[in-house]
Design a protein around this motif. Structure first.
Motif, short mmCIF file in Angstrom:
data_model
loop_
_atom_site.label_atom_id
_atom_site.label_comp_id
_atom_site.label_asym_id
_atom_site.label_seq_id
_atom_site.Cartn_x
_atom_site.Cartn_y
_atom_site.Cartn_z
N VAL A 35 5.23 41.46 41.89
CA VAL A 35 5.09 40.52 40.77
C VAL A 35 5.78 41.01 39.50
N VAL A 36 6.62 42.04 39.58
CA VAL A 36 7.42 42.41 38.42
C VAL A 36 8.59 41.45 38.31
N LEU A 37 9.16 41.33 37.11
CA LEU A 37 10.33 40.48 36.92
C LEU A 37 11.47 40.96 37.81
N VAL A 38 12.14 40.02 38.48
CA VAL A 38 13.22 40.37 39.40
C VAL A 38 14.59 40.21 38.74
N ASP A 39 14.87 39.01 38.25
CA ASP A 39 16.17 38.71 37.63
C ASP A 39 15.94 38.22 36.21
N PHE A 40 16.65 38.84 35.26
CA PHE A 40 16.49 38.42 33.86
C PHE A 40 17.66 38.93 33.03
N THR A 41 17.82 38.34 31.86
CA THR A 41 18.84 38.79 30.92
C THR A 41 18.17 39.19 29.61
N VAL A 42 18.85 40.06 28.88
CA VAL A 42 18.41 40.48 27.56
C VAL A 42 19.56 40.25 26.58
N ASP A 43 19.26 39.54 25.49
CA ASP A 43 20.23 39.29 24.44
C ASP A 43 19.70 39.83 23.12
N VAL A 44 20.59 40.21 22.23
CA VAL A 44 20.19 40.61 20.89
C VAL A 44 20.93 39.75 19.87
N HIS A 45 20.30 39.57 18.70
CA HIS A 45 20.88 38.73 17.66
C HIS A 45 21.26 39.57 16.44
N THR A 46 22.48 39.38 15.95
CA THR A 46 22.95 39.98 14.71
C THR A 46 23.56 38.86 13.86
N THR A 47 24.17 39.22 12.74
CA THR A 47 24.84 38.21 11.91
C THR A 47 25.97 37.53 12.67
N ALA A 48 26.46 38.15 13.72
CA ALA A 48 27.53 37.56 14.53
C ALA A 48 27.00 36.59 15.57
N GLY A 49 25.67 36.47 15.68
CA GLY A 49 25.09 35.57 16.65
C GLY A 49 24.46 36.32 17.82
N TRP A 50 24.15 35.58 18.87
CA TRP A 50 23.54 36.19 20.06
C TRP A 50 24.59 36.80 20.95
N GLN A 51 24.27 37.95 21.52
CA GLN A 51 25.14 38.57 22.51
C GLN A 51 24.31 39.19 23.62
#
Length: 488
Positions: free
Chosen positions: A421-437
């Motif tokens: 039951v742990v997460l299998v597939d996922f993405t991580v994004d971070v936000h700066t003044t340039a937007g999300w990446q």
């Protein structure tokens, strides 16, 4: 010996003047040295039963780090290498009472005088100046003996016959005679090989503390219980990494803990980093599942010394990324630094930069399992975010109070006792003044503690998007996340 008459116990974890001040608390005051006088050497170390003690009868726990072998320092073309002297100084600043200096390029024809002048002597002098112990570690990882591919005893003896007369009288120096002999995998055979080397060292260095490895990459020290090295100032080495198993009390007792009730033991190598570019199949592990219980065990066994591997950004498992940012969270760097500083033991799940930060989520299973649980520092089952049934892309966004450098993000998921039951597939994004990446796209995850390296400044938001929340075919298909831990 009765407990009331035990020698005073100290932890050798402070460098330079701090170490001197600690000992002076319980010793008669002495006059200060003039600035132009040579720095005083540290007290010589001796084995007394299952303890290492100093010349004042104080029980010593040797705690510190290993640095990269100086002759390997410029081999990494992408590491922006730092001088060995700078790393030793950093180790002392962290509170290392001992620094392990690997010696790697030694063979039957090595010019030992030139090698010593460039790769050993300057760092012995520096250790004396800093007030730390230095382990000269003959860092061979080889079979031993006269069989094909083995290191003949003559090569090992040649090195120590040169080194022992020079440094045998320097109390700051410790000798580790052979880092990791591999085969033959037999303690008695190893003792027959190495005993003459020890005897030869004693002719020129009668009082130097010796650290003794064992076959199978220094994992067979239990053989010394029935057939110890014939020397009264030898402590025994063990090397341990996550590939050897979860560091339960039962495992560590069987590896070296039971032996440490009778023998002086020093763990001269251990370390971990999460799966990825800063670890491999031997060292892959996390602070929560490996580092925290390992420290708990060693804290409860203060006679056992340790040197963490490795204060560098090249050899695995590193403590820094390639830009020399200290690796925190489920990586070992910050944890080792805090350990040396005497900070409390604890999982990075419960202590991180985003505790109390606001969170928006795409859905929640119930009000008891809302998004605020992702930044509450509570890593128990009750402190989780659960997404709602039917949410096909569970998403959580953490907003930081102020933009900051983020070295990594820890994703803690599942539930205690749950399977698959742990997460299998996922993405991580971070936000700066340039937007999300996007900084990570994880697939096939099976770890309840997954650390994602970031290394980006001016981050004011972090977003987790889940595409496959669970591998279970029997449990409800929802995201179960304890914490989104953000580390600088």
């Amino acid at each position: 010996m009765k407990l009331s008459h035990r020698p005073r116990r100290i932890r050798v974890i402070l460098a330079a003047l701090a170490a001197t001040a600690l000992i002076a608390v319980s010793m008669p005051a002495v006059a200060s040295a003039d600035e132009d006088e040579a720095p005083a050497e540290l007290p010589a170390l001796h084995v007394d039963g299952n303890w290492i003690t100093n010349a004042d009868g104080e029980e010593v726990t040797l705690q510190g780090v290993s640095v990269l072998a100086p002759e390997q320092n410029d081999l990494c073309t992408y590491c922006d290498s730092r001088p060995t002297s700078e790393l030793i100084e950093l180790a002392a600043e962290w509170g290392s009472g001992v620094v392990r200096l690997p010696v790697t390029e030694i063979g039957a024809t090595t010019d030992l005088a030139a090698y010593d002048a460039e790769y050993i002597a300057p760092y012995v002098e520096q250790a004396v100046e800093l007030g730390v112990y230095l382990i000269i570690d003959l860092h061979l990882v080889r079979d031993y003996g006269d069989a094909a591919g083995g290191v003949p005893r003559s090569t090992v003896s040649r090195f120590w016959d040169y080194v022992a007369p020079i440094y045998g009288g320097v109390d700051n120096v410790i000798f580790e005679v052979f880092n990791e002999p591999i085969n033959p995998a037999n303690w008695d055979t190893w003792k027959d090989y190495i005993q003459p080397v020890v005897d030869s060292i004693r002719e020129d260095a009668p009082d130097t503390l010796i650290l003794m490895g064992s076959p199978q990459w220094s994992t067979m020290l239990n053989g010394a219980l029935t057939n110890p090295i014939e020397d009264d100032n030898t402590a025994y080495v063990f090397h341990i990494y996550p590939n050897q198993g979860s560091p339960t009390t039962a495992l560590l007792d069987s590896k070296f803990g039971n032996a440490a009730n009778q023998l002086a033991v020093v763990i001269t190598e251990f370390g971990w980093n999460p799966p990825g570019e800063f670890s491999d199949s031997i060292t892959a592990g996390t602070t929560t599942s490996w580092g925290v219980p390992f420290r708990e065990y060693l804290d409860a066994h203060p006679s056992i010394g340790w040197q963490a591997w490795i204060l560098d950004n090249f050899w695995k498992p590193q403590m820094f990324d390639y830009d020399w940012n200290l690796l925190g969270g489920e990586y070992q760097g910050q944890f080792i630094k805090d350990w040396l500083a005497g900070e409390p033991n604890g999982s990075p799940c419960s202590s991180h930069d985003a505790v109390g930060a606001s969170v928006q989520v795409s859905s929640q299973y119930s009000t008891a399992y809302g998004g605020e649980n992702l930044t509450d520092g509570d890593c128990t089952n009750a402190g989780r975010w659960l997404s709602a049934t039917g949410d096909t892309a569970p998403t959580a966004t953490v907003s930081l109070d102020a933009a900051q450098y983020v070295s990594s993000v820890g994703i803690y998921s599942g539930y205690t006792g749950g399977s698959g039951v742990v997460l299998v597939d996922f993405t991580v994004d971070v936000h700066t003044t340039a937007g999300w990446q996007q900084v990570a796209a994880i697939t096939g995850n099976t770890s309840s503690a997954r650390e994602v390296a970031v290394g980006i400044a001016d981050v004011d938001g972090v977003r987790l998007t889940v595409s496959n929340p669970s591998a279970s075919t029997t449990e409800v298909k929802i995201a179960r996340v304890y914490e989104l831990a953000i580390h600088d």
